[in-house]
Design an enzyme around this catalytic site. Structure first.
Site, PDB file in Angstrom:
ATOM      1  N   GLU A  58       7.532  54.687  30.928  1.00 16.05           N
ATOM      2  CA  GLU A  58       8.047  54.674  32.303  1.00 16.05           C
ATOM      3  C   GLU A  58       9.521  54.270  32.340  1.00 16.05           C
ATOM      4  O   GLU A  58      10.316  54.847  33.082  1.00 16.05           O
ATOM      5  CB  GLU A  58       7.196  53.724  33.157  1.00 16.05           C
ATOM      6  N   GLU A  90      11.400  57.157  31.274  1.00 17.18           N
ATOM      7  CA  GLU A  90      11.409  58.174  32.339  1.00 17.18           C
ATOM      8  C   GLU A  90      12.444  57.819  33.407  1.00 17.18           C
ATOM      9  O   GLU A  90      13.203  58.668  33.866  1.00 17.18           O
ATOM     10  CB  GLU A  90      10.013  58.296  32.957  1.00 17.18           C
ATOM     11  N   CYS A 130       0.617  53.530  38.565  1.00 12.25           N
ATOM     12  CA  CYS A 130      -0.533  52.917  37.870  1.00 12.25           C
ATOM     13  C   CYS A 130      -1.697  52.628  38.776  1.00 12.25           C
ATOM     14  O   CYS A 130      -2.807  52.432  38.309  1.00 12.25           O
ATOM     15  CB  CYS A 130      -0.166  51.607  37.172  1.00 12.25           C
ATOM     16  N   SER A 171       6.213  58.668  39.192  1.00 14.35           N
ATOM     17  CA  SER A 171       6.276  58.700  37.732  1.00 14.35           C
ATOM     18  C   SER A 171       5.104  59.522  37.218  1.00 14.35           C
ATOM     19  O   SER A 171       3.981  59.401  37.720  1.00 14.35           O
ATOM     20  CB  SER A 171       6.193  57.274  37.184  1.00 14.35           C
ATOM     21  N   LYS A 184     -10.389  52.776  40.112  1.00  7.66           N
ATOM     22  CA  LYS A 184     -10.303  53.309  38.747  1.00  7.66           C
ATOM     23  C   LYS A 184     -11.558  54.086  38.379  1.00  7.66           C
ATOM     24  O   LYS A 184     -11.553  54.881  37.452  1.00  7.66           O
ATOM     25  CB  LYS A 184     -10.095  52.163  37.749  1.00  7.66           C
ATOM     26  N   GLU A 197     -10.449  57.298  39.415  1.00  5.07           N
ATOM     27  CA  GLU A 197      -9.422  57.778  38.489  1.00  5.07           C
ATOM     28  C   GLU A 197     -10.063  58.288  37.199  1.00  5.07           C
ATOM     29  O   GLU A 197      -9.719  59.362  36.692  1.00  5.07           O
ATOM     30  CB  GLU A 197      -8.431  56.655  38.173  1.00  5.07           C
ATOM     31  N   GLU A 212      -7.565  65.911  36.096  1.00  3.86           N
ATOM     32  CA  GLU A 212      -6.208  65.980  35.538  1.00  3.86           C
ATOM     33  C   GLU A 212      -6.051  65.047  34.348  1.00  3.86           C
ATOM     34  O   GLU A 212      -5.110  65.176  33.572  1.00  3.86           O
ATOM     35  CB  GLU A 212      -5.147  65.558  36.571  1.00  3.86           C
ATOM     36  N   CYS A 233      -3.184  43.883  41.376  1.00  6.09           N
ATOM     37  CA  CYS A 233      -4.528  44.010  40.791  1.00  6.09           C
ATOM     38  C   CYS A 233      -5.322  42.709  40.844  1.00  6.09           C
ATOM     39  O   CYS A 233      -6.549  42.737  40.867  1.00  6.09           O
ATOM     40  CB  CYS A 233      -4.432  44.481  39.352  1.00  6.09           C
TER      41      CYS A 233
END
Ligand SMILES: Cc1cc2nc3c(=O)[nH]c(=O)nc-3n(C[C@H](O)[C@H](O)[C@H](O)COP(=O)(O)O)c2cc1C
Lengths: 590, 499
Positions: A281, A284, A301, A321, A360, A363, A368, A505
Site C-alpha cells: 500500500e 502504491e 482493508c 487502494s 470478513k 469478504e 474477486e 477493528c
C-alpha cells in the site's frame, strides 16, 4: 444558567449539572436506573419504558432517559407502584420472547435476562400469544431472529445514525411490529454492510453472527487436510474479556497456543500480512503520487467499508487502494507460497481466519478474491466464536502457556499490530512511505494525530519537502461525512484511512459482548483494547513493516517486488458498483 | 354570522337546539366558490388582522376567547400560539391536523368538505400571529373529496392574493401545502404526524421538546385541529367576548360531535359546551330506537370511556367528562342500548387501539395485546378468577407508562366499563353468562317443544351437531355446537331458544 441546580431523588436533595436528563443526573449521583432502549451513543428512543420514574406534579410516569431535569424537580425512582409497573413492563417483554435462555447464544450476557432477574420476576401473570417469524439466515455474516427482538430499536439507530447504512426499520403495527430491512428483503440482498454493529448493540440475540464453528470443528477433525489458522490483531486485544479478564490484556501468545490445542497444524499471524499490506500500500501511494495517479488514495482493508463504498460511493472506486485486506493476503499466501513450502496441494488446506469482524465472512466469500479458483480463507470465525470453541473444547485460555506463531507467516512488526485500532493503518503506512520516499529514518514513529477516538482525524506529514495530508475516519457514518468532503474537495487529502467500525477493528462486530454495567461501544473499553495494541507496538524491536525480516524473505523467495507481477496477481483486487436497494430513512434527529 | 344555518334548515328539532360555529357554513355555501365564502364575511377576519392589528393582540384575543384545542387534549389555543410566537427561528410552521383517525368520526372531514376556506383563513391568521409563512394541511388520503376541495380552495385563495406572497399588500406572506397521510390512527398524534411529513415512519417521540420549540424539521411548529382552525375567524370577527359567552367557565364555545350508535338521529351535532348528554341524546338525537333503554354513552373515540345511563346529566365539557373517566377526545359519541354487552364494547375499542398502536413502546404494544387476550377469553366464556384485577393492573400501568396519548388512553374503555359495569364482567366470568346476549360464544342453543322434527336445522348445521329423526324433536349436542346460529336462523317454528 447556574452552575448547579437542586433536584430531589427519593426525598434526598442533590446538586447536579443542569441541562441533563433525569437518567444522566441520577447516574451522576450513584443511581443506575434500569434501561433497555437507551444507548449513550444513539438518539433517545424512549420506547422500552423500563427507566420510568415518578415526578411530583405529573400525572403519568416519565421516561428518565428522555425527560430533562429542572431546578427543584422532585423525583421518585423506587415506589411500590413504580416497581410493579417496571416489573410488569419487563414481564410483558418476556411474555413475547422465546424462553430458551439456556440454549441461547446470549445466555449469561443478555441484558433482558439480567433485567428480568433484577426486576424479580418470579411468577408470570400475562402470558399469551408469542410472535413467530422465520429466521433470516441468508446473509454470510448476520443472522436476524425477530423472535428474540424486543423492539428497543438500538439496531435501527446504530445502522442509520452511526453507520449511515439505513438498512433497518420498524414495519407493521401494534403487536405485529417487527424490525426488518425494507420490504423484508433477505439480508443477503440488502444494503447491509455486514459490519455487525447491530449484533454489538442488541441487548438480546435478535442479531447474531452467522456461526461457522461447526464447520471449523468438522474441518479440525479431518486427517486428510492441513489446518491453518490466522489471527487478527484485535482478537488478541479483546478475547480475554470473554474469559473474565479485564479489558486491555493482550493475549497474543495464549491465543496462538489455544488454537494449536484446538487442532490447527499451523497458526499464523494476520499481523504478518498486515505488514505485507503496508509494503504494497505504501508503494502504491508513492506510485500514485509520483505518476499523478488518482488521489486521495483510500484504504481497502475494512470489509464492511468496501461493500458500503461499492454501494454508496462507487464514484470513488478509482481512489480505493487495490490492495487486498491483510486477511485475504494471508489467505492467498497460505494457498500459494506456503502450500509450495510444505509441498501440499492447496486444495487440501483448510484456511480459517479468526477475526474481530463479521464482514470478513462476506469478504472471504467474494469471488474477486479467489486464489487460483480457490477461496483464500475457507472459514471466518469471530472472536466470540473462537472463544466459544476454546471453552467448548475445554481449553484454559487464561492459564495456558503462551506459544509463538508459526513461521514463515507469523512474524510481525509493531506496525502490523496497530492495524486493529483506528488510525493504525495510516500510521503504519506513513512509517514505511516516509522511509521509502525520503530514504531517511523517520524521527518519531508515533503519529499521534491519527490516534484516538475522534470521529474524523486529520494530519499532515512532511516527507522531506513534500507535505502529505491525511485523514482517518472510523464508523461508516464518519466515513460518509469525510468522503462527502472528498467529493467536494478532491485535492484536500493525499491519503485516507477508513474503518467500518467505531474505534476500528477493536470495536468490530465480532468482538466479545461487553460485561455487566458496560455499554457496547463504550469508549473506555475501545481505548483499553487499542492500548493493548499500542503497547505491543511500543515494545516491539521492529516497528516498521518493511523491516520485518520475513516480509523481506517472502519478496525475495516468492513475490519479487512490491507492485510486481506476482503481487498484482495475488495481493491486489478490484471493486465494482453495487446498486443499493431499500434504504430506510432514519427518524428525524434534531 | 354564526346561526345562519337556522334560516336554511328551519326549526327542525335536530337543528334548533344546536349552535353551529365551526359548522357555520357547511351545507350553506358552495365550498368550491370563493365568492360564496366572501359573501358570508369570509376572509374578513384575515383582512382585519392584516390591516394593522399587532400579532400580540391577535394572540391575546384568541387567549381571551378561551378557545381550547378540539383535537383531543383541549390545550389552550392562544397559549399554544404564544409559545410558538415566542420562539426565535428562521422558519416556523403552521400545521392543520386533518388526520381524523377515529373510526366513525367525520367532523373534520365535513368541515373541510363543506367550508375549506375557513380552515385556510384560520391558519393564515395564525401564521401572521406566530410569524410563520408556511402552512401544511396533513390530511388522510382516504378523504379524496376533502382533498380535492382543499386543493381547489388553496388555488382560488392564491388567485385572489389571500394566500401567497404579500397577502392583500400587507407585506405578510403565507402559503399552504397539502400532505397526505396513509391513514394510520397514530399519525394524528402530533409528533408522529411530523415524522410522517418528514418522510419517516409515523411514530411518536418523547416530549419535551414540544413542537412549539422543536417540531417539523426541528423548527418551531404550531399544530391545531381542523375544528380549532374553523373557530378562529369567528373569534376574530365576532370578538373574544362573544365567543366566550358560549360554553362553561373552563370550556368555551361549541363542540361538534359525531352522534352514532343506537340513536334515532345520527349525524353531526354542534352544541355549546356544557350541554348535557341527555339533551344531546334525547332532544337532538331523538332518543333510542325501538323504545329500548339507554345503557351507556361512549365519548372520545376509541380511547374514550363509557358513561353509564345514570350519569347522562353530566354537562359536556373537558373537566366534567374527565372526572367520570371519559374524555372529550375529538368528538365521537356512540350511544349504547340495553342489547349491548359492555365487555364486548370494551374489547371492540381495544382491538382498534391495539392494531393501531405504532409498536414503539412496550406497555402499549405488548400490554394492550394481553388486555385484549383477557377480554377475548372473558367474552368467550373462558374468563378466570382474577381477570378483572389483571385488566385493572395492566390498564393502570399502561395509562401511566406509555409514551404517547394513544397508549395513555387506550385502556379507558376497559377501565371505565369495569368501573361502571363490573357486574357484567363478573357475570361473564363467574356465571359464564352474557346478560345482553351479545357474546356469541357464550350462548347456548336449545331445541324446545315447538320442534316438529322437520330437519331443517339439522341440514343447516355445519358441524353436524344436531340429531333426531323425522317428526321427532331434535337435539343439539352442546359439545359439538360452535354457536354459529345457523339453526336459529333456519328454524321457522321458533323451536330453538337462544340464551
Ligand atoms: C393517538 C392519537 C391520535 C390523534 N389523532 C388526532 C387527529 O386525528 N386529529 C387531531 O386533530 N388531533 C389528533 N390527536 C391530537 C394531536 O396530537 C394534537 O394534540 C392536536 O392535533 C393539537 O391540536 P388542537 O390543540 O387544536 O387540539 C391525536 C392524538 C393521539 C395521541
Amino acid at each position: 444558567m447556574p452552575e448547579k441546580i437542586k433536584i430531589t431523588i427519593n426525598d434526598r436533595e442533590y446538586e447536579v449539572r443542569p441541562n441533563q436528563t433525569i437518567m444522566q443526573a441520577a447516574d451522576s449521583v450513584g443511581f443506575r436506573l434500569p434501561r433497555l432502549c437507551y444507548h449513550p451513543k444513539l438518539s433517545i428512543e424512549g420506547a422500552c419504558r423500563v427507566c420510568i420514574v415518578e415526578v411530583e406534579g405529573m400525572r403519568n410516569f416519565v421516561a428518565s432517559c428522555a425527560y430533562p431535569i429542572y431546578d427543584g424537580m422532585k423525583i421518585k425512582t423506587n415506589t411500590d407502584e413504580l416497581r410493579r409497573a417496571r416489573r410488569d413492563i419487563v414481564e410483558l417483554i418476556l411474555d413475547n420472547h422465546p424462553m430458551d435462555c439456556h440454549t441461547c447464544e446470549r445466555d449469561g450476557n443478555c441484558e433482558l435476562q439480567r433485567l428480568a432477574y433484577a426486576m424479580g420476576i418470579k411468577t408470570r401473570h400475562f402470558e399469551g400469544e408469542k410472535k413467530n417469524y422465520p429466521i433470516d439466515v441468508s446473509s454470510t455474516s448476520v443472522v436476524r431472529n425477530p423472535n428474540k427482538c424486543i423492539l428497543c430499536g438500538r439496531c435501527v439507530r446504530i445502522c442509520s445514525e452511526v453507520q449511515s447504512v439505513h438498512n433497518l426499520g420498524f414495519s407493521h403495527r401494534g403487536f405485529k411490529t417487527v424490525v426488518m430491512p425494507a420490504y423484508n428483503e433477505a439480508f443477503a440482498d440488502t444494503v447491509c454492510s455486514n459490519c455487525g454493529q447491530c449484533i454489538n448493540v442488541c441487548p438480546t440475540a435478535a442479531f447474531v453472527e452467522k456461526n461457522y464453528t461447526q464447520d471449523v470443528f468438522q474441518a479440525l477433525s479431518r486427517k486428510d487436510v492441513v489446518k491453518i489458522a490466522q489471527v487478527a490483531p484485535s482478537v488478541r486485544a479483546a478475547i480475554g474479556e470473554d474469559f473474565g479478564l479485564p479489558a486491555g490484556k493482550n493475549l497474543e501468545k495464549e491465543t496462538a497456543a489455544a488454537l494449536r490445542k484446538l487442532g490447527f497444524d499451523y497458526v499464523f499471524d494476520t499481523q504478518f500480512s498486515a505488514d505485507l499490506t503496508i509494503v504494497e500500500e505504501a508503494n502504491e501511494l508513492l506510485h500514485r503520487i509520483k505518476t499523478g495517479g488518482k488521489l486521495p488514495m483510500i484504504t481497502s482493508c475494512s470489509a464492511a467499508w468496501m461493500k458500503y463504498m461499492e454501494q454508496f460511493f462507487p464514484d470513488l472506486i478509482d481512489n480505493i487502494s487495490t490492495c487486498k485486506s491483510p486477511m485475504s493476503m494471508m489467505g492467498a499466501m497460505i494457498k500459494t507460497y506456503f502450500a509450495d513450502k510444505i509441498k501440499a496441494d492447496p486444495k487440501n488446506i483448510v484456511s480459517v481466519a479468526v477475526m474481530c469482524c463479521t464482514a470478513k465472512k462476506y469478504e472471504a466469500a467474494r469471488p474477486e478474491l479467489m486464489v487460483n479458483g480457490m477461496r483464500g480463507v475457507d472459514h471466518m470465525i469471530t472472536t466470540r466464536e473462537a472463544s466459544w470453541m476454546i471453552k467448548s473444547a475445554g481449553i484454559d485460555l487464561v492459564n495456558i502457556k503462551g506459544e509463538e506463531f508459526d513461521e514463515p507467516l507469523g512474524m510481525s512488526s509493531g506496525a502490523g499490530t496497530i492495524f486493529g485500532a483506528t488510525g493504525g493503518v495510516m500510521e503504519a503506512a506513513i512509517r514505511t512511505a516516509y522511509e521509502l520516499y525520503t530514504g531517511k529514518e523517520m524521527p518519531d514513529l508515533d503519529v499521534k494525530a491519527v490516534r484516538g477516538l475522534k470521529g474524523i482525524k486529520e494530519g499532515a506529514v512532511m516527507m522531506g519537502d513534500k507535505e502529505i495530508r491525511v485523514a482517518v475516519a472510523h464508523g461508516l457514518g464518519n466515513a460518509a461525512e469525510l468522503l462527502q468532503e472528498v467529493r467536494k474537495n478532491p485535492d484536500k487529502y493525499h491519503f485516507i484511512e477508513v474503518m467500518g467500525c467505531p474505534g476500528g477493528c477493536v470495536g468490530g462486530g465480532g468482538q466479545p459482548y461487553v460485561g455487566l454495567n458496560c455499554v457496547p461501544l463504550d469508549e473506555n473499553l475501545l481505548r483499553k483494547r487499542a492500548e493493548a495494541l499500542y503497547n505491543a507496538d511500543r515494545n516491539r524491536k521492529i516497528r516498521k513493516s518493511h523491516e520485518n525480516p520475513d516480509i523481506k524473505r517472502i519478496y525475495k523467495e516468492f513475490l519479487g517486488e512490491p507492485l510486481g507481477k506476482k503481487s498484482h496477481e495475488l495481493l491486489h483486487t478490484h471493486y465494482k458498483q453495487h446498486y443499493p436497494q431499500g434504504i430506510i430513512p432514519g427518524g428525524g434527529k434534531c | 354570522m354564526h346561526n345562519r344555518s337556522l334560516e336554511v334548515f328551519g326549526k327542525a328539532g335536530y337543528f334548533n337546539s344546536q349552535l353551529r360555529i365551526a359548522l357555520r357554513n357547511c351545507g350553506i355555501i358552495d365550498p368550491g366558490d370563493l365568492d360564496d365564502y366572501l359573501n358570508v364575511r369570509g376572509f374578513e377576519a384575515l383582512a382585519k388582522v392584516l390591516s394593522g392589528i399587532k400579532s400580540e393582540a391577535v394572540i391575546a384575543e384568541i387567549k381571551r376567547s378561551g378557545l381550547r384545542g378540539r383535537g383531543g387534549a383541549g390545550f389552550g389555543t392562544g397559549l399554544k400560539w404564544e409559545l410558538v410566537a415566542r420562539e426565535k427561528s428562521d422558519q416556523k410552521y403552521v400545521i392543520c391536523n386533518a388526520d381524523e383517525g377515529d373510526p366513525g368520526a367525520f367532523m373534520d372531514r365535513s368541515i373541510i368538505e363543506g367550508d375549506p376556506f375557513s380552515v385556510l383563513e384560520g391558519m393564515a391568521i395564525a401564521g401572521y400571529a406566530v410569524g410563520s409563512d408556511k402552512g401544511i394541511v396533513y390530511i388522510r388520503a382516504e378523504y379524496p373529496l376533502a382533498i380535492k376541495r382543499l386543493e381547489k380552495a388553496i388555488e382560488a385563495a392564491r388567485k385572489q392574493n389571500l394566500l401567497g406572497k404579500d397577502i392583500l399588500s400587507s407585506g405578510f406572506s403565507f402559503d399552504i401545502e397539502i400532505r397526505l397521510g396513509a391513514g394510520a390512527f397514530v399519525c394524528g398524534e402530533e409528533t408522529a404526524l411530523m415524522q410522517s411529513i418528514e418522510g419517516h415512519r409515523g411514530m411518536p417521540r418523547p416530549r419535551p421538546p414540544y413542537p412549539s420549540a422543536s417540531g417539523l424539521f426541528c423548527k418551531p411548529t404550531l399544530i391545531n385541529n381542523v375544528e380549532t382552525w374553523a373557530n378562529v375567524p369567528v373569534i376574530v370577527v365576532e370578538g373574544a367576548e362573544w365567543f366566550s359567552s358560549v360554553g362553561t367557565e373552563k370550556s368555551k364555545g361549541t363542540k361538534v360531535f359525531a352522534l352514532a350508535g343506537k340513536i334515532n338521529n345520527t349525524g353531526l351535532v354542534e352544541v355549546p359546551m356544557g350541554t348535557t348528554l341527555r339533551h344531546v341524546i334525547y332532544d337532538i338525537g331523538g332518543g333510542i330506537p325501538g323504545s329500548k333503554k339507554l345503557k351507556a354513552v361512549q365519548t372520545g373515540g376509541p380511547s374514550g370511556g363509557c358513561i353509564p345511563a345514570d350519569l347522562i346529566d353530566t354537562p359536556i365539557d373537558y373537566e366534567s367528562l374527565g372526572k367520570i373517566g371519559s374524555i372529550m377526545g375529538s368528538g365521537g359519541m356512540i350511544v349504547i342500548d340495553e342489547d349491548s354487552c359492555m365487555v364486548s364494547i370494551a374489547k371492540f375499542f381495544l382491538e382498534f387501539t391495539q392494531s393501531e398502536s405504532c409498536g414503539k413502546c412496550t406497555p402499549c404494544r405488548e400490554g394492550t395485546k394481553r388486555m385484549l387476550e383477557i377480554l377475548t377469553r372473558i367474552t368467550e366464556g373462558q374468563g378466570k378468577e382474577g381477570d378483572i384485577e389483571k385488566l385493572e393492573r395492566l390498564g393502570n400501568m399502561i395509562k401511566k407508562s406509555s409514551l404517547c396519548g394513544l397508549g395513555q388512553s387506550a385502556p379507558n374503555p376497559v377501565l371505565s366499563t369495569i368501573r361502571y359495569f363490573r357486574n357484567e364482567y363478573e357475570d361473564h366470568i363467574k356465571n359464564k353468562k352474557c346478560t345482553a346476549g351479545a357474546c356469541e360464544k357464550m350462548l347456548s342453543y336449545v331445541i324446545n317443544d315447538k320442534c316438529i322434527g322437520c330437519g331443517a336445522c339439522k341440514r343447516a348445521c355445519p358441524v353436524n351437531a344436531i340429531s333426531g329423526s323425522t317428526k321427532q324433536k331434535h337435539l343439539i349436542n352442546q359439545d359439538l355446537c360452535t354457536k354459529c346460529g345457523e339453526c336459529y336462523k333456519t328454524c321457522k317454528f321458533s323451536a330453538i331458544d337462544k340464551g
